[in-house]
Design an enzyme around this catalytic site. Structure first.
Site: not given
Ligand code: BG6
Length: 459
Positions: A50, A188, A241, A246, A334
């Site tokens: 945008r 990963k 998140d 993950h 975090k």
């Molecule tokens: C992301 C999350 O998917 O993964 C983030 O939204 C997080 O909050 C990140 O910090 C971590 O990924 P990596 O690859 O930096 O460990």
């Protein structure tokens, strides 16, 4: 041969969310790395956003903000162009179509494949998918092997219902083999290594059950705050998140059965089966925690009365014979005192002994494997036993074997059309069902606060 053809066929990566966090922090770096290693050559990028850029000013933005002024990576800049547009405006998609046609005609001199990357907050998925499809841009034009594909970032939906709605919408416009649901943790190196490690070392797999494993800890600790991503993050909180995706991806790789082969279908099936067996671990009520760091509510984009957690601990159980009564403790947060992502397999103590072996899959900051074991302290007359660590780090194999960033793998596999390291619908649904249980359970857990830089034990 097919791999080579796929990698050499020209394609355009269309990025929605041209100035977002993901484009800035990951995508362009991954593209530059793939290009410099010679994995991808025949591509262009069309960024759609945008903000008021033209090709030149957008390239400068990418150079400065994404490539951090790295002149070696700058070779990809000339491949990038920009289309200014609104997600909900048909004429913007016509302009995008014009740009794509002109790239095909002038640069490739043929019709290229298209990878549509939705690097935007999930609230925009529905409108982008519908508009893209209406515009006709999702119809492949590159001959028999031609394709268009769509890549979406997690979380897929915000609960089971919305995830199903998203799936229905996707299914209306794309075939399943065109849809790539990204959980970059699956891509990963250190996560791929979990299965390789389990199934290539005959000394460990026999230990892989409740008989020998006391508990599994999956820790996802980050020093970073949500600064710069407040708006996106506040709609989710830590559980959605990283927990829903993950952490559960890591859990599935630890707990799953050996798949019958390494095909995408077989892996998806076993990962989904394990996730489908997840329950709250009863009798571990004390470990459930939900907290927010002090100052979170004044981050830009965050609601002043936000109840989003920035830290949580959850105890999960895998209800099958192998894992009955083994707690899987999932923690993520975090603004903590350290950045560390790891999976710890903690083995049972031998009768009457104090020593406890551990196997640790290290994912961040460095990727590798460590084993905690015990050995006799050297010395005449000493019978003391001391703790030792056997450790392997990918980084130690300097250079050539260094793990590449997960987003390189994500893009590479998407171009190849390999969905193995992407999430399937069955996995996503199973994950949401477990998350619903956690949310139900949490009603009893008050939101605590913690100071930035806290140690997990202090929360
Ligand atoms: C992301 C999350 O998917 O993964 C983030 O939204 C997080 O909050 C990140 O910090 C971590 O990924 P990596 O690859 O930096 O460990």
């Amino acid at each position: 041969v097919n791999t080579q053809i796929q990698l050499q066929s020209p394609f355009v990566l269309v990025i929605f969310g041209a100035t977002g966090d993901l484009a800035r922090s990951k995508l362009f770096k991954a593209l530059a790395a793939l290009s410099s290693k010679g994995w991808l050559a025949n591509f262009r990028v069309v960024a759609f956003g945008r903000r008021d850029f033209d090709d030149m000013s957008y390239r400068q933005f990418v150079f400065r903000e994404a490539l951090q002024g790295d002149s070696q990576s700058a070779v990809i800049l000339e491949k990038i162009s920009y289309v200014k547009g609104e997600f909900k405006d048909a004429s913007s998609y016509r302009r995008l179509g014009d740009k794509l046609s002109s790239v095909d005609a002038k640069e490739f001199k043929k019709c290229s494949n298209k990878l549509f990357y939705l690097a935007v907050p999930p609230v925009h998925y529905e409108v982008i998918i519908s508009e893209l499809s209406l515009s006709g841009l999702t119809i492949p034009c590159g001959g028999d092997l031609g394709w268009t594909r769509v890549l979406l970032e997690k979380p897929f939906g915000s609960d089971l219902e919305t995830a199903k709605r998203l799936d229905l919408l996707l299914a209306k416009h794309f075939k399943e083999e065109q849809i790539f649901r990204i959980d970059h943790y699956l891509a990963k190196e250190s996560l791929q290594n979990i299965l390789a490690f389990r199934f290539s070392n005959s000394i460990f797999e026999p230990l892989w059950s409740r008989k020998f494993v006391e508990r599994v800890e999956i820790n996802f600790f980050e020093e970073r705050t949500v600064a710069g991503r407040g708006l996106f993050y506040d709609g989710l909180g830590a559980l959605l998140d990283v927990g829903q995706n993950h952490l559960l991806a890591m859990l599935s790789l630890i707990a799953m059965k050996k798949p019958k082969d390494l095909s995408a279908g077989a892996l998806h099936k076993e990962r989904a089966k394990v996730l489908g067996r997840l329950k709250i671990f009863c009798g571990q009520e004390g470990v459930f925690r939900r907290a927010q760091y002090e100052g979170y509510r004044s981050e830009s984009g965050v609601a002043p009365d936000s109840e989003a957690e920035t830290f949580f601990t959850v105890a999960a159980a895998v209800l099958n014979l192998r894992w009955r009564n083994v707690p899987f403790l999932l923690s993520a947060g975090k603004a903590l005192n350290e950045s560390k992502v790891e999976i710890r397999i903690i083995f049972r103590k031998d009768d009457g002994r104090l020593n406890q072996n551990e196997l640790i899959f290290k994912i961040r900051p460095s990727e590798g494997i460590a084993i905690k074991f015990f050995a006799k302290k050297p010395g005449l007359g000493s019978e003391e036993i001391e703790e030792k660590i056997l450790s392997f780090n990918y980084d130690d194999d300097a250079g050539k074997n260094k793990a590449s960033d997960a987003y390189e793998k994500v893009l590479y596999d998407a171009v190849l059309g390999d969905q193995t390291l992407f999430a399937s619908t069955a996995e996503v649904s199973a994950a949401w069902k477990f998350i619903a249980k956690v949310r139900g359970h949490w009603k009893q857990a008050p939101l605590k606060t913690y100071k930035k830089g806290s140690r997990v034990e202090e929360i």
